[in-house]
Design a protein around this motif. Sequence first.
Motif, PDB file in Angstrom:
ATOM      1  N   LEU A  36     -10.583  -6.663 -23.380  1.00 57.73           N
ATOM      2  CA  LEU A  36     -10.503  -6.737 -21.914  1.00 57.73           C
ATOM      3  C   LEU A  36     -11.878  -7.000 -21.303  1.00 57.73           C
ATOM      4  CD1 LEU A  36      -8.064  -3.788 -21.064  1.00 57.73           C
ATOM      5  CD2 LEU A  36      -7.584  -6.238 -20.873  1.00 57.73           C
ATOM      6  N   LYS A  37     -12.949  -6.808 -22.112  1.00 52.68           N
ATOM      7  CA  LYS A  37     -14.315  -7.063 -21.650  1.00 52.68           C
ATOM      8  C   LYS A  37     -14.805  -8.462 -22.022  1.00 52.68           C
ATOM      9  CE  LYS A  37     -17.179  -3.735 -22.683  1.00 52.68           C
ATOM     10  NZ  LYS A  37     -17.870  -2.663 -23.447  1.00 52.68           N
ATOM     11  N   SER A  38     -13.948  -9.235 -22.637  1.00 46.77           N
ATOM     12  CA  SER A  38     -14.368 -10.571 -23.080  1.00 46.77           C
ATOM     13  C   SER A  38     -14.810 -11.430 -21.903  1.00 46.77           C
ATOM     14  CB  SER A  38     -13.209 -11.271 -23.798  1.00 46.77           C
ATOM     15  OG  SER A  38     -13.529 -12.631 -24.060  1.00 46.77           O
ATOM     16  N   GLU A  41     -11.633 -15.562 -19.906  1.00 51.61           N
ATOM     17  CA  GLU A  41     -10.470 -15.071 -19.173  1.00 51.61           C
ATOM     18  C   GLU A  41      -9.195 -15.121 -20.006  1.00 51.61           C
ATOM     19  OE1 GLU A  41      -8.143 -15.848 -14.910  1.00 51.61           O
ATOM     20  OE2 GLU A  41      -9.857 -17.098 -15.488  1.00 51.61           O
ATOM     21  N   ARG A  44      -9.004 -12.126 -22.210  1.00 51.26           N
ATOM     22  CA  ARG A  44      -8.672 -10.917 -21.437  1.00 51.26           C
ATOM     23  C   ARG A  44      -7.188 -10.893 -21.103  1.00 51.26           C
ATOM     24  NH1 ARG A  44     -13.261 -12.453 -18.393  1.00 51.26           N
ATOM     25  NH2 ARG A  44     -11.994 -12.806 -16.528  1.00 51.26           N
ATOM     26  N   HIS A  88     -13.011  -6.754 -15.750  1.00 49.51           N
ATOM     27  CA  HIS A  88     -12.559  -6.015 -16.928  1.00 49.51           C
ATOM     28  C   HIS A  88     -11.495  -5.004 -16.519  1.00 49.51           C
ATOM     29  CE1 HIS A  88     -16.903  -6.616 -18.668  1.00 49.51           C
ATOM     30  NE2 HIS A  88     -16.222  -7.754 -18.585  1.00 49.51           N
ATOM     31  N   GLY A  91      -7.907  -6.344 -15.577  1.00 54.32           N
ATOM     32  CA  GLY A  91      -6.965  -6.546 -16.677  1.00 54.32           C
ATOM     33  C   GLY A  91      -6.237  -5.259 -17.032  1.00 54.32           C
TER      34      GLY A  91
END
Length: 266
Positions: A36-38, A41, A44, A88, A91
């Motif tokens: 989720l921190k990628s 997009e 995530r 983040h 998401g």
Amino acid sequence: TIKAILDGLKNAQALHSISDQLDGDTQFLTTLIKQLKSPKENLRDMARDTIVRLALLGSSKQDDAVPKIMTALSKAITSTAALSQPDHRQGAYAALSEIAMYTTSDTELSTDALSTLLSALSTAVSKENKKAAAAKKVGLEAMLQWMVVAKRQGGSNKGYDEALTLLRTPAIKNNAADCVLSLGALVVTVNEDMLESIVLDLWKDAAFGKGLISVIEASAKKYSATTSVHLVEGLIAAYLCLVRAFASGKLTLQAPVQKALSAGSA
């Protein structure tokens, strides 16, 4: 990786417990929250969708996957290290919102788990600033969805009361922009039956009702000084007063509410 998790999910129906896949040797949930921190997009989004799918599969197998996901995301959205950026957290909010929509009365959730999640959501959402408007909107929707779940599964708890406080604050402080965002989300997100119940809970603090009247009066002054349409915050406040009147059986509306409703229908 996300690919490994998705490959594992192909055989999910054969698994004895989805819950074991979350925090066992596979550590699916830890990996997904990290994704989720990628910065990408699409990754995530894939992580969010996979979290939702794991929750739904766990719910269908009646194990404790949903509570585990609730607990993990509660910690993540309130941690400065786990999900430190608005996109983040967005998401995580979106995943929680979707899980709530599919949660039924058959899903076993403890009062403590619901309270902890609602407390985390209200805390995280309250800290989203103006630059994080998109995340705040999704977070409010998630909080409202879980308030509905809490009502269906037995009523209020500490976290539910904290969420009510968050919703009351814009009206009590006569903050027009936050009224549109928070109370507007309430009106749009929650169905009519549950809206009445939550509105009655909001009115348990008399300051909320008085605050709505102040919002309506301030909106009316701005409206009378311009040729624009009636301000949205005033109409939302008046509508909530109307909902409360019908839900409580007290059909006498205060003068500012009547004027706002008349102006809105003109």
